[in-house]
Design a protein around this motif. Structure first.
Motif, PDB file in Angstrom:
ATOM      1  N   ASP A  92       0.827  -1.213   0.000  1.00  0.00           N
ATOM      2  CA  ASP A  92       0.000   0.000   0.000  1.00  0.00           C
ATOM      3  C   ASP A  92       0.858   1.260   0.000  1.00  0.00           C
ATOM      4  N   ALA A  93       2.048   1.152   0.618  1.00  0.00           N
ATOM      5  CA  ALA A  93       2.948   2.302   0.681  1.00  0.00           C
ATOM      6  C   ALA A  93       3.773   2.463  -0.592  1.00  0.00           C
ATOM      7  N   GLY A  94       3.602   1.525  -1.517  1.00  0.00           N
ATOM      8  CA  GLY A  94       4.329   1.626  -2.775  1.00  0.00           C
ATOM      9  C   GLY A  94       5.698   1.002  -2.776  1.00  0.00           C
ATOM     10  N   ALA A  95       5.930   0.036  -1.893  1.00  0.00           N
ATOM     11  CA  ALA A  95       7.240  -0.617  -1.828  1.00  0.00           C
ATOM     12  C   ALA A  95       7.533  -1.358  -3.129  1.00  0.00           C
ATOM     13  N   PRO A  96       8.736  -1.235  -3.658  1.00  0.00           N
ATOM     14  CA  PRO A  96       9.101  -1.997  -4.854  1.00  0.00           C
ATOM     15  C   PRO A  96       9.183  -3.485  -4.524  1.00  0.00           C
ATOM     16  N   PRO A  97       8.863  -4.349  -5.478  1.00  0.00           N
ATOM     17  CA  PRO A  97       8.835  -5.793  -5.222  1.00  0.00           C
ATOM     18  C   PRO A  97      10.142  -6.348  -4.674  1.00  0.00           C
ATOM     19  N   ASP A  98      11.274  -5.867  -5.188  1.00  0.00           N
ATOM     20  CA  ASP A  98      12.546  -6.417  -4.716  1.00  0.00           C
ATOM     21  C   ASP A  98      12.810  -6.067  -3.265  1.00  0.00           C
ATOM     22  N   ALA A  99      12.295  -4.930  -2.795  1.00  0.00           N
ATOM     23  CA  ALA A  99      12.492  -4.550  -1.391  1.00  0.00           C
ATOM     24  C   ALA A  99      11.755  -5.508  -0.465  1.00  0.00           C
ATOM     25  N   LEU A 100      10.596  -5.985  -0.894  1.00  0.00           N
ATOM     26  CA  LEU A 100       9.830  -6.914  -0.068  1.00  0.00           C
ATOM     27  C   LEU A 100      10.577  -8.226   0.120  1.00  0.00           C
ATOM     28  N   ILE A 101      11.059  -8.791  -0.965  1.00  0.00           N
ATOM     29  CA  ILE A 101      11.761 -10.077  -0.874  1.00  0.00           C
ATOM     30  C   ILE A 101      13.102  -9.915  -0.181  1.00  0.00           C
ATOM     31  N   ARG A 102      13.793  -8.805  -0.458  1.00  0.00           N
ATOM     32  CA  ARG A 102      15.065  -8.572   0.229  1.00  0.00           C
ATOM     33  C   ARG A 102      14.851  -8.471   1.733  1.00  0.00           C
ATOM     34  N   GLY A 103      13.799  -7.789   2.133  1.00  0.00           N
ATOM     35  CA  GLY A 103      13.512  -7.651   3.556  1.00  0.00           C
ATOM     36  C   GLY A 103      13.252  -8.982   4.217  1.00  0.00           C
ATOM     37  N   ILE A 104      12.474  -9.833   3.566  1.00  0.00           N
ATOM     38  CA  ILE A 104      12.192 -11.156   4.109  1.00  0.00           C
ATOM     39  C   ILE A 104      13.478 -11.976   4.201  1.00  0.00           C
ATOM     40  N   GLY A 105      14.257 -11.964   3.131  1.00  0.00           N
ATOM     41  CA  GLY A 105      15.504 -12.727   3.124  1.00  0.00           C
ATOM     42  C   GLY A 105      16.472 -12.274   4.201  1.00  0.00           C
ATOM     43  N   GLU A 106      16.639 -10.971   4.339  1.00  0.00           N
ATOM     44  CA  GLU A 106      17.569 -10.451   5.342  1.00  0.00           C
ATOM     45  C   GLU A 106      17.073 -10.747   6.761  1.00  0.00           C
ATOM     46  N   TYR A 107      15.759 -10.682   6.947  1.00  0.00           N
ATOM     47  CA  TYR A 107      15.213 -11.004   8.263  1.00  0.00           C
ATOM     48  C   TYR A 107      15.537 -12.444   8.639  1.00  0.00           C
ATOM     49  N   TYR A 108      15.289 -13.362   7.721  1.00  0.00           N
ATOM     50  CA  TYR A 108      15.531 -14.766   8.049  1.00  0.00           C
ATOM     51  C   TYR A 108      17.011 -15.072   8.203  1.00  0.00           C
ATOM     52  N   LYS A 109      17.860 -14.385   7.479  1.00  0.00           N
ATOM     53  CA  LYS A 109      19.295 -14.568   7.692  1.00  0.00           C
ATOM     54  C   LYS A 109      19.669 -14.217   9.123  1.00  0.00           C
ATOM     55  N   GLN A 110      19.183 -13.088   9.595  1.00  0.00           N
ATOM     56  CA  GLN A 110      19.470 -12.677  10.969  1.00  0.00           C
ATOM     57  C   GLN A 110      18.885 -13.660  11.970  1.00  0.00           C
ATOM     58  N   GLN A 111      17.646 -14.088  11.714  1.00  0.00           N
ATOM     59  CA  GLN A 111      16.986 -15.007  12.639  1.00  0.00           C
ATOM     60  C   GLN A 111      17.729 -16.335  12.714  1.00  0.00           C
ATOM     61  N   LEU A 112      18.168 -16.845  11.581  1.00  0.00           N
ATOM     62  CA  LEU A 112      18.882 -18.116  11.553  1.00  0.00           C
ATOM     63  C   LEU A 112      20.196 -18.030  12.306  1.00  0.00           C
ATOM     64  N   VAL A 113      20.951 -16.981  12.059  1.00  0.00           N
ATOM     65  CA  VAL A 113      22.236 -16.830  12.747  1.00  0.00           C
ATOM     66  C   VAL A 113      22.028 -16.669  14.248  1.00  0.00           C
ATOM     67  N   SER A 115      19.636 -17.704  16.110  1.00  0.00           N
ATOM     68  CA  SER A 115      19.129 -18.923  16.744  1.00  0.00           C
ATOM     69  C   SER A 115      20.028 -20.134  16.487  1.00  0.00           C
ATOM     70  N   GLU A 116      21.215 -19.892  15.933  1.00  0.00           N
ATOM     71  CA  GLU A 116      22.129 -20.976  15.562  1.00  0.00           C
ATOM     72  C   GLU A 116      21.443 -21.958  14.608  1.00  0.00           C
ATOM     73  N   PHE A 117      20.693 -21.394  13.687  1.00  0.00           N
ATOM     74  CA  PHE A 117      20.030 -22.104  12.595  1.00  0.00           C
ATOM     75  C   PHE A 117      18.926 -23.037  13.072  1.00  0.00           C
ATOM     76  N   ARG A 118      18.333 -22.727  14.197  1.00  0.00           N
ATOM     77  CA  ARG A 118      17.193 -23.495  14.695  1.00  0.00           C
ATOM     78  C   ARG A 118      15.859 -22.915  14.224  1.00  0.00           C
ATOM     79  N   ALA A 119      15.769 -21.597  14.153  1.00  0.00           N
ATOM     80  CA  ALA A 119      14.489 -20.947  13.883  1.00  0.00           C
ATOM     81  C   ALA A 119      14.328 -20.643  12.398  1.00  0.00           C
ATOM     82  N   GLY A 120      13.500 -21.436  11.739  1.00  0.00           N
ATOM     83  CA  GLY A 120      13.207 -21.193  10.338  1.00  0.00           C
ATOM     84  C   GLY A 120      11.851 -20.540  10.174  1.00  0.00           C
ATOM     85  N   CYS A 121      11.107 -20.966   9.160  1.00  0.00           N
ATOM     86  CA  CYS A 121       9.773 -20.432   8.904  1.00  0.00           C
ATOM     87  C   CYS A 121       8.743 -21.499   9.254  1.00  0.00           C
ATOM     88  N   PRO A 122       7.822 -21.227  10.180  1.00  0.00           N
ATOM     89  CA  PRO A 122       6.830 -22.244  10.545  1.00  0.00           C
ATOM     90  C   PRO A 122       5.941 -22.666   9.386  1.00  0.00           C
TER      91      PRO A 122
END
Length: 208
Positions: A92-113, A115-122
């Protein structure tokens, strides 16, 4: 431009463990989502959820007459809606498509590191383990369809024809979910970086 969207996406599941409402049912649903991202569907036992949520014994029968599958279904919806609400706001705010996927990817990279690679996506865990479960399979499908539709909406706003946007969005979601799974196995964020490296140029090419 990217930071505001990353800031929204960064709280996808982390917010479930912060400021969770004191209502027992909601605590259990949030607790189940957190356990599932670490232990998968099979490992998300009632006992594990009670330990994570601090709910009293007997709560499942009272709050979830449908039993464990009702609890897990609600947990998947919560996890899915947490992502969808942030994606919807970004679209709705006009985010470009690549920003959405990059944000998700970067979030999960941080979460994995972290949590020592325990916490993935439910949702990804449930897609792998319970795709044919009569109760959980349809919930997973609904969540993935919603995520794909929202990313496709961002692509359409960027000028992509709808059918092509649907295909591109599905490929992007599939790439990230698969990369998260393999990253846990390899105990490395390289698979996510590789997936982003392949997906982002396609998404970025559609910017207005």
């Amino acid at each position: 431009m990217f930071d505001p969207y990353y800031g929204m996406l960064h709280g996808i599941l982390g917010r479930l463990s912060m400021g969770v409402k004191t209502d027992t049912r909601e605590r259990m649903v949030a607790g189940a989502a957190l356990v599932m991202r670490e232990e998968g569907v099979a490992g998300t036992t009632v006992a594990a959820v009670l330990r994570r949520s601090g709910a009293p014994r007997g709560s499942v029968g009272f709050h979830f007459p449908g039993g464990r599958n009702e609890l897990l279904g609600d947990a998947l919806r919560l996890a899915g809606d947490s992502v969808s609400s942030l994606l919807r706001a970004a679209v709705d705010a006009g985010a470009p498509p690549d920003a959405l996927i990059r944000g998700i990817g970067e979030y999960y990279k941080q979460q994995l590191v972290k949590s020592e690679f325990r916490a993935g996506c439910p949702v990804g865990a449930a897609a792998l383990e319970a795709y044919d479960d009569v109760d959980l399979g349809p919930v997973v499908a609904e969540v993935l369809d919603d995520w794909t539709d929202l990313l496709a909406q961002a692509l359409v706003k960027s000028g992509v024809e709808r059918s092509a946007a649907d295909d591109t969005a599905l490929a992007a979601i599939s790439a990230i979910e698969g990369a998260i799974m393999i990253a846990r196995v390899k105990r490395s964020t390289d698979p996510i970086d590789l997936a982003l490296g392949l997906v982002l140029p396609t998404l970025a090419s559609h910017k207005n």
